[in-house]
Design a protein around this motif. Structure first.
Motif, PDB file in Angstrom:
ATOM      1  N   TYR A   1      86.322  27.516  55.011  1.00 30.07           N
ATOM      2  CA  TYR A   1      85.188  26.591  55.109  1.00 30.07           C
ATOM      3  C   TYR A   1      84.731  26.440  56.557  1.00 30.07           C
ATOM      4  CZ  TYR A   1      82.651  22.158  55.108  1.00 30.07           C
ATOM      5  OH  TYR A   1      81.707  21.194  55.292  1.00 30.07           O
ATOM      6  N   ASN A   2      85.688  26.268  57.476  1.00 27.79           N
ATOM      7  CA  ASN A   2      85.341  26.095  58.884  1.00 27.79           C
ATOM      8  C   ASN A   2      84.662  27.335  59.455  1.00 27.79           C
ATOM      9  OD1 ASN A   2      86.246  23.456  59.155  1.00 27.79           O
ATOM     10  ND2 ASN A   2      88.340  24.082  59.595  1.00 27.79           N
ATOM     11  N   LEU A   3      85.116  28.497  59.020  1.00 26.45           N
ATOM     12  CA  LEU A   3      84.448  29.720  59.453  1.00 26.45           C
ATOM     13  C   LEU A   3      83.020  29.781  58.902  1.00 26.45           C
ATOM     14  CD1 LEU A   3      87.332  32.330  59.141  1.00 26.45           C
ATOM     15  CD2 LEU A   3      86.075  31.752  61.224  1.00 26.45           C
ATOM     16  N   GLY A   4      82.839  29.237  57.703  1.00 21.04           N
ATOM     17  CA  GLY A   4      81.504  29.165  57.125  1.00 21.04           C
ATOM     18  C   GLY A   4      80.590  28.269  57.948  1.00 21.04           C
ATOM     19  N   VAL A   5      81.122  27.125  58.363  1.00 21.58           N
ATOM     20  CA  VAL A   5      80.349  26.199  59.198  1.00 21.58           C
ATOM     21  C   VAL A   5      79.939  26.885  60.496  1.00 21.58           C
ATOM     22  CG1 VAL A   5      80.466  24.064  60.553  1.00 21.58           C
ATOM     23  CG2 VAL A   5      81.393  24.136  58.221  1.00 21.58           C
TER      24      VAL A   5
ATOM     25  N   GLU B   1      82.110  30.757  49.798  1.00 18.81           N
ATOM     26  CA  GLU B   1      82.509  31.247  48.469  1.00 18.81           C
ATOM     27  C   GLU B   1      84.002  31.567  48.418  1.00 18.81           C
ATOM     28  OE1 GLU B   1      79.767  34.427  47.749  1.00 18.81           O
ATOM     29  OE2 GLU B   1      78.344  33.113  46.693  1.00 18.81           O
ATOM     30  N   LYS B   2      84.548  32.055  49.542  1.00 14.67           N
ATOM     31  CA  LYS B   2      85.991  32.276  49.613  1.00 14.67           C
ATOM     32  C   LYS B   2      86.731  30.946  49.496  1.00 14.67           C
ATOM     33  CE  LYS B   2      86.237  36.520  52.376  1.00 14.67           C
ATOM     34  NZ  LYS B   2      86.671  37.092  53.678  1.00 14.67           N
ATOM     35  N   ALA B   3      86.168  29.909  50.133  1.00 16.52           N
ATOM     36  CA  ALA B   3      86.792  28.579  50.095  1.00 16.52           C
ATOM     37  C   ALA B   3      86.861  28.051  48.670  1.00 16.52           C
ATOM     38  CB  ALA B   3      86.031  27.609  50.991  1.00 16.52           C
ATOM     39  N   VAL B   4      85.771  28.184  47.909  1.00 18.82           N
ATOM     40  CA  VAL B   4      85.771  27.662  46.536  1.00 18.82           C
ATOM     41  C   VAL B   4      86.568  28.559  45.594  1.00 18.82           C
ATOM     42  CG1 VAL B   4      83.620  26.386  46.824  1.00 18.82           C
ATOM     43  CG2 VAL B   4      83.551  28.726  45.955  1.00 18.82           C
ATOM     44  N   ALA B   5      86.711  29.840  45.957  1.00 15.57           N
ATOM     45  CA  ALA B   5      87.550  30.725  45.144  1.00 15.57           C
ATOM     46  C   ALA B   5      89.012  30.292  45.265  1.00 15.57           C
ATOM     47  CB  ALA B   5      87.391  32.174  45.603  1.00 15.57           C
TER      48      ALA B   5
ATOM     49  N   VAL C   1      84.314  20.287  47.251  1.00 16.54           N
ATOM     50  CA  VAL C   1      82.951  19.751  47.129  1.00 16.54           C
ATOM     51  C   VAL C   1      82.063  20.167  48.293  1.00 16.54           C
ATOM     52  CG1 VAL C   1      81.571  17.649  46.974  1.00 16.54           C
ATOM     53  CG2 VAL C   1      83.778  17.763  45.822  1.00 16.54           C
ATOM     54  N   ASP C   2      82.550  19.989  49.513  1.00 14.17           N
ATOM     55  CA  ASP C   2      81.726  20.262  50.695  1.00 14.17           C
ATOM     56  C   ASP C   2      81.307  21.724  50.767  1.00 14.17           C
ATOM     57  OD1 ASP C   2      81.889  17.638  51.421  1.00 14.17           O
ATOM     58  OD2 ASP C   2      83.493  17.916  52.882  1.00 14.17           O
ATOM     59  N   ALA C   3      82.165  22.604  50.285  1.00 17.55           N
ATOM     60  CA  ALA C   3      81.813  24.028  50.306  1.00 17.55           C
ATOM     61  C   ALA C   3      80.632  24.302  49.375  1.00 17.55           C
ATOM     62  CB  ALA C   3      83.019  24.875  49.918  1.00 17.55           C
ATOM     63  N   TYR C   4      80.649  23.709  48.169  1.00 13.92           N
ATOM     64  CA  TYR C   4      79.519  23.873  47.243  1.00 13.92           C
ATOM     65  C   TYR C   4      78.237  23.313  47.864  1.00 13.92           C
ATOM     66  CZ  TYR C   4      82.759  25.044  43.436  1.00 13.92           C
ATOM     67  OH  TYR C   4      83.702  25.656  42.647  1.00 13.92           O
ATOM     68  N   THR C   5      78.358  22.138  48.457  1.00 14.51           N
ATOM     69  CA  THR C   5      77.185  21.507  49.074  1.00 14.51           C
ATOM     70  C   THR C   5      76.621  22.384  50.184  1.00 14.51           C
ATOM     71  OG1 THR C   5      78.088  19.300  48.615  1.00 14.51           O
ATOM     72  CG2 THR C   5      76.373  19.441  50.285  1.00 14.51           C
ATOM     73  N   ASN C   6      77.509  22.922  51.019  1.00 20.49           N
ATOM     74  CA  ASN C   6      77.041  23.718  52.151  1.00 20.49           C
ATOM     75  C   ASN C   6      76.427  25.049  51.724  1.00 20.49           C
ATOM     76  OD1 ASN C   6      77.969  21.636  53.715  1.00 20.49           O
ATOM     77  ND2 ASN C   6      79.117  22.921  55.125  1.00 20.49           N
ATOM     78  N   ILE C   7      76.921  25.620  50.624  1.00 20.15           N
ATOM     79  CA  ILE C   7      76.278  26.835  50.108  1.00 20.15           C
ATOM     80  C   ILE C   7      74.821  26.529  49.750  1.00 20.15           C
ATOM     81  CG2 ILE C   7      76.201  28.484  48.191  1.00 20.15           C
ATOM     82  CD1 ILE C   7      79.272  28.326  48.083  1.00 20.15           C
ATOM     83  N   ALA C   8      74.609  25.394  49.082  1.00 19.03           N
ATOM     84  CA  ALA C   8      73.246  24.986  48.710  1.00 19.03           C
ATOM     85  C   ALA C   8      72.392  24.748  49.953  1.00 19.03           C
ATOM     86  CB  ALA C   8      73.303  23.726  47.852  1.00 19.03           C
ATOM     87  N   VAL C   9      72.995  24.134  50.964  1.00 23.54           N
ATOM     88  CA  VAL C   9      72.263  23.855  52.210  1.00 23.54           C
ATOM     89  C   VAL C   9      71.807  25.159  52.856  1.00 23.54           C
ATOM     90  CG1 VAL C   9      72.503  23.006  54.581  1.00 23.54           C
ATOM     91  CG2 VAL C   9      73.364  21.637  52.674  1.00 23.54           C
ATOM     92  N   VAL C  10      72.706  26.127  52.938  1.00 23.59           N
ATOM     93  CA  VAL C  10      72.359  27.422  53.544  1.00 23.59           C
ATOM     94  C   VAL C  10      71.253  28.113  52.747  1.00 23.59           C
ATOM     95  CG1 VAL C  10      73.203  29.739  54.104  1.00 23.59           C
ATOM     96  CG2 VAL C  10      74.631  27.755  54.601  1.00 23.59           C
ATOM     97  N   ILE C  11      71.382  28.076  51.419  1.00 23.35           N
ATOM     98  CA  ILE C  11      70.351  28.702  50.565  1.00 23.35           C
ATOM     99  C   ILE C  11      69.000  28.042  50.803  1.00 23.35           C
ATOM    100  CG2 ILE C  11      69.563  28.982  48.183  1.00 23.35           C
ATOM    101  CD1 ILE C  11      72.532  29.339  47.391  1.00 23.35           C
ATOM    102  N   LEU C  12      68.985  26.713  50.829  1.00 19.03           N
ATOM    103  CA  LEU C  12      67.722  25.978  50.960  1.00 19.03           C
ATOM    104  C   LEU C  12      67.104  26.096  52.346  1.00 19.03           C
ATOM    105  CD1 LEU C  12      68.632  22.772  48.920  1.00 19.03           C
ATOM    106  CD2 LEU C  12      67.017  24.576  48.272  1.00 19.03           C
ATOM    107  N   GLU C  13      67.924  26.458  53.334  1.00 19.99           N
ATOM    108  CA  GLU C  13      67.372  26.671  54.675  1.00 19.99           C
ATOM    109  C   GLU C  13      66.385  27.835  54.673  1.00 19.99           C
ATOM    110  OE1 GLU C  13      70.775  27.130  57.167  1.00 19.99           O
ATOM    111  OE2 GLU C  13      70.982  24.977  57.541  1.00 19.99           O
ATOM    112  N   GLY C  14      66.553  28.745  53.708  1.00 16.86           N
ATOM    113  CA  GLY C  14      65.617  29.873  53.588  1.00 16.86           C
ATOM    114  C   GLY C  14      64.231  29.429  53.159  1.00 16.86           C
ATOM    115  N   GLU C  15      64.138  28.233  52.557  1.00 16.06           N
ATOM    116  CA  GLU C  15      62.849  27.731  52.087  1.00 16.06           C
ATOM    117  C   GLU C  15      61.889  27.489  53.246  1.00 16.06           C
ATOM    118  OE1 GLU C  15      60.918  23.825  49.880  1.00 16.06           O
ATOM    119  OE2 GLU C  15      62.849  23.739  50.902  1.00 16.06           O
ATOM    120  N   ALA C  16      62.419  27.030  54.380  1.00 16.62           N
ATOM    121  CA  ALA C  16      61.565  26.685  55.519  1.00 16.62           C
ATOM    122  C   ALA C  16      60.754  27.882  55.993  1.00 16.62           C
ATOM    123  CB  ALA C  16      62.424  26.144  56.656  1.00 16.62           C
ATOM    124  N   LYS C  17      61.382  29.042  56.041  1.00 16.56           N
ATOM    125  CA  LYS C  17      60.668  30.251  56.476  1.00 16.56           C
ATOM    126  C   LYS C  17      59.580  30.633  55.489  1.00 16.56           C
ATOM    127  CE  LYS C  17      64.608  32.175  59.005  1.00 16.56           C
ATOM    128  NZ  LYS C  17      65.585  33.295  59.090  1.00 16.56           N
TER     129      LYS C  17
END
Length: 428
Positions: free
Chosen positions: A299-303, A319-323, A329-345
């Motif tokens: 998770y920390n490496l993901g951050v 994804e490795k963290a949740v596997a 919980v925080d790993a699922y949330t952060n995956i969504a955050v990273v995905i949604l960051e693509g929306e801005a572009k």
């Protein structure tokens, strides 16, 4: 003439002996009346005569002096330090004499002093008066050097204050004495409730198991505090701008314990505090190699990857963290955050389009791409909310996404959920 000198010498010795006994009686009298000011004054006067006292008188004097200075706990820190020294002098003296007339009383006094200061230290810590707690825990340790745990408590209190200079002094002392802090903990399951409970010692646990009140006994050693101590030493050095000492402290500890994952993580944390994110990443990668099933490391490496703008790597680590830990919980949330960051572009590109036919076609393509981003994020947000039903940020984001993609039934349900969460948070 010789006879006269002998008589005068005997008289002088007798007078000196009388003076010594008089001063000691004065201390005793003042202590009996709880007049500690007079007792201290009398002790000071008697101390001038200590060089001529016999061992028996010295032993008694040391005890009385300690009682006067301690003043039932009202003495200053310096006075109590002197009282501790006086009791140590008494014990050393009677040990050499082979007669322990006052040592038992001194031990009882030391025990009372320890209990008194320990109570005061705990009260100060509970009341968040960490500076006072640090000094009192340290005093308990000085009175009972075998109880090194109290010096650790003193250091922890000082760093919480924060009083980094004092904390550093205590932590270095702990490090130099090789303090580990690991303790054996004793557990057994309560037969009636089925709940596992801890015991203060093995004997109590075993007796309860023997009485069939508990079952399934197990022993577990608590983690070593070495990594925490060295990490705090290093971080204090970093806060003081002394990075070389910080890294030196970590290097010494790592050399002694090369396989200690805690020390490795502590060193990584020091580099992060210093702003060296690349070294932090390297050490975190090394840590994951040593402990591949540690979800928090992944998770920390993901951050770190996310902060560096590497979205693909960030999602991979999350994804490795949740596997490893499907309930992270925080790993699922952060995956969504990273995905949604693509929306801005995507939105930025949409806003930059004109009104030509080609631009309109491109706009529709980007709109679909934006909806795909939303759909990709939904499962992770839903999982985060499932695992933590008070996660209002996940709920709000889902509410807005459902609205954006036109799923109005889900939008209304999530809107009600968000409102309920807000009401609970406000105590309504």
């Amino acid at each position: 003439m010789k006879k006269l000198l002998t008589i005068m010498l005997v008289f002088a010795i007798t007078s000196l002996s009388y003076a010594q006994k008089k001063e000691i009686r004065e201390i005793e009298k003042a202590l009996k009346d709880s007049n500690f000011a007079d007792a201290k004054a009398a002790a000071s006067s008697a101390e001038a005569l200590i060089g001529s006292m016999d061992d028996k008188s010295k032993a008694k004097f040391y005890l009385l002096k300690a009682q006067a200075l301690y003043a039932n706990g009202a003495g200053t820190n310096a006075e109590i330090d002197d009282a501790i020294t006086s009791l140590d002098n008494l014990k050393d003296l009677e040990s050499k004499m082979g007669k322990l007339k006052y040592t038992q009383e001194a031990n009882e006094m030391s025990k009372n002093m320890v209990n008194s200061f320990l109570t005061k230290a705990n009260d100060a810590f509970t009341n968040k008066n960490y500076s006072v707690a640090a000094k009192r825990f340290e005093k308990v340790y000085r009175m009972s050097p075998k109880d090194t745990l109290y010096l650790y408590y003193a250091a922890s209190s000082a760093v919480t204050e924060p009083d980094y200079d004092t904390a550093l002094e205590y932590y270095i002392e702990l490090k130099n004495m090789g303090y580990d802090g690991a303790e054996m903990n004793y557990y057994a399951t309560n037969v009636e409730t089925g709940v596992e409970e801890s015991f203060g010692d093995k004997v109590s646990r075993d007796l309860s198991v023997k009485a069939k009140l508990h079952k399934s006994p197990r022993d577990q050693r608590s983690p070593s505090k070495t990594a925490e101590i060295v990490k705090n030493i290093a971080l204090i050095y970093v806060s003081q701008g002394d990075n070389e000492k910080a890294l030196g402290a970590m290097a010494d500890a790592r050399e002694e314990n090369p396989d200690d994952i805690g020390l490795l993580l502590s060193e990584a944390n020091v580099y992060l505090k210093m702003g060296n994110r690349e070294k932090f990443r390297e050490l975190m990668e090394e840590a994951t190699e040593k402990d591949p099933n540690n979800a928090e490391l992944q998770y920390n490496l993901g951050v770190l990857a996310a902060e560096g703008g590497n979205s693909e790597a960030a999602i991979k680590y999350y994804e490795k963290a949740v596997a490893i830990n499907p309930n992270y919980v925080d790993a699922y949330t952060n995956i969504a955050v990273v995905i949604l960051e693509g929306e801005a572009k995507i939105v930025e590109e949409m806003n930059g389009l004109g009104t030509s036919k080609a631009d309109n076609i491109k706009y529709d393509e980007l709109k679909e791409k934006r909806i795909e981003v939303y759909h990709s994020a939904i499962p992770y947000l839903e999982k985060a909310l499932e695992l933590k039903n008070t996660n209002i940020d996940a709920a709000r984001t889902l509410m807005n996404i459902y609205s954006a993609i036109g799923e109005m039934d889900k939008f209304k349900a999530m809107k009600a959920k968000v409102e309920s969460m807000q009401a609970s948070a406000n105590g309504n």
